[in-house]
Design a protein around this motif. Structure first.
Motif, short mmCIF file in Angstrom:
data_model
loop_
_atom_site.label_atom_id
_atom_site.label_comp_id
_atom_site.label_asym_id
_atom_site.label_seq_id
_atom_site.Cartn_x
_atom_site.Cartn_y
_atom_site.Cartn_z
N LEU A 1 47.04 -18.65 20.29
CA LEU A 1 48.25 -18.48 20.89
C LEU A 1 49.24 -18.00 19.79
CD1 LEU A 1 49.75 -18.68 23.34
CD2 LEU A 1 50.71 -20.99 22.90
N GLU A 2 49.23 -18.52 18.63
CA GLU A 2 50.20 -18.08 17.61
C GLU A 2 49.93 -16.81 17.39
OE1 GLU A 2 51.24 -22.17 15.16
OE2 GLU A 2 49.32 -21.29 14.84
N ASP A 3 48.57 -16.25 17.29
CA ASP A 3 48.27 -15.22 16.72
C ASP A 3 48.68 -14.07 17.80
OD1 ASP A 3 47.00 -15.85 14.25
OD2 ASP A 3 44.98 -15.91 15.10
N GLN A 4 48.43 -14.37 19.04
CA GLN A 4 48.73 -13.61 20.04
C GLN A 4 50.20 -13.44 20.27
OE1 GLN A 4 46.49 -11.83 22.35
NE2 GLN A 4 48.38 -10.87 22.93
N SER A 5 50.91 -14.59 19.97
CA SER A 5 52.33 -14.22 20.09
C SER A 5 52.98 -13.33 18.97
CB SER A 5 53.28 -15.58 19.87
OG SER A 5 52.89 -16.30 21.11
N ALA A 6 52.19 -13.23 17.73
CA ALA A 6 53.04 -12.65 16.56
C ALA A 6 52.50 -11.16 16.87
CB ALA A 6 52.26 -13.33 15.32
N GLY A 7 51.13 -10.94 17.16
CA GLY A 7 50.54 -9.73 17.71
C GLY A 7 51.59 -8.82 18.53
N ASP A 8 51.85 -9.89 19.72
CA ASP A 8 52.57 -9.13 20.89
C ASP A 8 53.92 -8.69 20.39
OD1 ASP A 8 50.62 -9.54 22.61
OD2 ASP A 8 51.25 -11.18 23.67
N CYS A 9 54.56 -9.73 19.59
CA CYS A 9 56.05 -9.29 18.90
C CYS A 9 56.02 -8.46 18.27
CB CYS A 9 56.28 -10.54 18.07
SG CYS A 9 58.14 -10.63 18.04
N VAL A 10 55.02 -7.88 17.24
CA VAL A 10 54.85 -6.65 16.67
C VAL A 10 55.03 -5.32 17.73
CG1 VAL A 10 53.33 -5.14 15.27
CG2 VAL A 10 53.74 -7.70 14.76
N ASP A 11 54.15 -5.66 18.44
CA ASP A 11 54.44 -4.36 19.53
C ASP A 11 55.53 -4.25 20.15
OD1 ASP A 11 51.69 -3.73 18.98
OD2 ASP A 11 50.97 -4.77 20.63
N LEU A 12 56.19 -5.40 20.68
CA LEU A 12 57.36 -5.33 21.18
C LEU A 12 58.52 -4.93 20.55
CD1 LEU A 12 56.69 -8.68 23.46
CD2 LEU A 12 57.20 -6.27 24.28
N MET A 13 58.59 -5.59 19.32
CA MET A 13 59.68 -4.98 18.27
C MET A 13 59.59 -3.75 17.92
SD MET A 13 61.47 -7.54 18.69
CE MET A 13 62.75 -6.58 17.72
N ALA B 1 65.16 -2.22 25.40
CA ALA B 1 65.18 -2.82 23.88
C ALA B 1 65.52 -4.61 24.24
CB ALA B 1 66.01 -2.13 23.10
N MET B 2 66.53 -4.53 24.97
CA MET B 2 66.89 -6.21 25.07
C MET B 2 65.65 -6.93 25.74
SD MET B 2 70.92 -5.50 25.94
CE MET B 2 71.42 -7.32 26.07
N SER B 3 65.03 -6.26 26.78
CA SER B 3 63.74 -6.84 27.39
C SER B 3 62.63 -7.02 26.53
CB SER B 3 63.53 -5.83 28.77
OG SER B 3 64.52 -6.07 29.75
N TYR B 4 62.45 -6.22 25.78
CA TYR B 4 61.41 -6.11 24.68
C TYR B 4 61.60 -7.45 23.53
CZ TYR B 4 59.74 -1.51 25.96
OH TYR B 4 59.32 -0.65 26.76
N GLN B 5 62.95 -7.50 23.29
CA GLN B 5 63.30 -8.41 22.18
C GLN B 5 63.20 -10.19 22.90
OE1 GLN B 5 66.30 -10.70 22.68
NE2 GLN B 5 65.38 -11.76 20.94
N ALA B 6 63.56 -10.13 24.33
CA ALA B 6 63.66 -11.16 25.03
C ALA B 6 62.02 -11.64 25.25
CB ALA B 6 64.23 -11.08 26.37
N ALA B 7 61.09 -10.61 25.46
CA ALA B 7 59.78 -11.17 25.58
C ALA B 7 59.24 -11.40 24.50
CB ALA B 7 58.77 -9.85 25.94
N CYS B 8 59.48 -10.86 23.22
CA CYS B 8 59.06 -11.36 21.89
C CYS B 8 59.65 -12.91 21.84
CB CYS B 8 59.49 -10.49 20.84
SG CYS B 8 59.29 -11.22 19.10
N SER B 9 60.69 -13.16 21.97
CA SER B 9 61.38 -14.41 21.85
C SER B 9 60.78 -15.55 22.64
CB SER B 9 62.88 -14.38 22.19
OG SER B 9 63.53 -15.47 21.72
#
Length: 198
Positions: free
Chosen positions: A90-102, A142-150
């Protein structure tokens, strides 16, 4: 002196009494955002010279550039987390997703800055509103991507690094929200600095 130049600039712009320095102008403009402290800190970080050369399109652009800079920081932090490994799935997936989203958020913010720079000299409020439709859509994305990462990081247990990411995301959300507020103000009030301040 610089103070005298600002006072003369304020007089020529017909600014209200007491609003005679660049810092006063920024404080007044930022007081209309949801997060005045981050707004003032971010806008103050740019090398703004004088009131006569300052216009609302520039201020909005600086605000979005600040958000893009903060998105870069968030992307860098997410990339470091994603490459560190040694965490659960879950941590790895969250970090990877956040890279794409940011990365996507940064692309949207860069598009906004580019569009704003092409808007220099537009004086008609109707023309500004029309030109800002794309800007608002890109800012929303951009705000939606940031919110999804968060949101992804809210699902993982907190370590110092994850807490740093959450703190980074919270500040980025504030800077982006302020940018959106200033974009909306530009669409509502127009590109005359005196109108923004009065």
């Amino acid at each position: 002196s610089a103070g005298e130049i600002f006072r003369r600039s304020a007089l020529s712009l017909n600014l209200p009494p007491g609003i005679d320095t660049l810092q006063h102008v920024l404080q007044l403009i930022c007081s209309h955002t949801l997060y005045p402290g981050p707004c003032l800190a971010e806008l103050s970080s740019f090398q703004l010279v004088d009131l006569l050369s300052l216009n609302p399109v520039d201020l909005v652009s600086y605000s979005i550039q600040a958000a893009a800079n903060r998105a870069d920081e968030a992307l860098d932090l997410a990339s470091r987390l994603a490459s560190a490994g040694g965490r659960n799935d879950l941590e790895d997936q969250s970090a990877g997703d956040c890279v794409d989203l940011m990365s996507d958020a940064k692309d949207e913010l860069d598009a906004v800055v580019s569009k704003l720079s092409s808007m220099q000299g537009i004086s008609s409020i109707d023309s500004l509103r029309s030109s800002l439709q794309d800007v608002k859509a890109w800012m929303s994305s951009a705000m939606s991507y940031q919110a999804a990462c968060s949101d992804g990081f809210e699902l993982v247990p907190g370590s110092a690094t994850w807490s740093q990411m959450q703190s980074n995301q919270e500040y980025l959300a504030q800077v982006m929200g302020n940018g959106f507020t200033l974009v909306d103000a530009l669409a509502q009030v127009g590109g005359d600095l005196g109108t923004w301040i009065s």
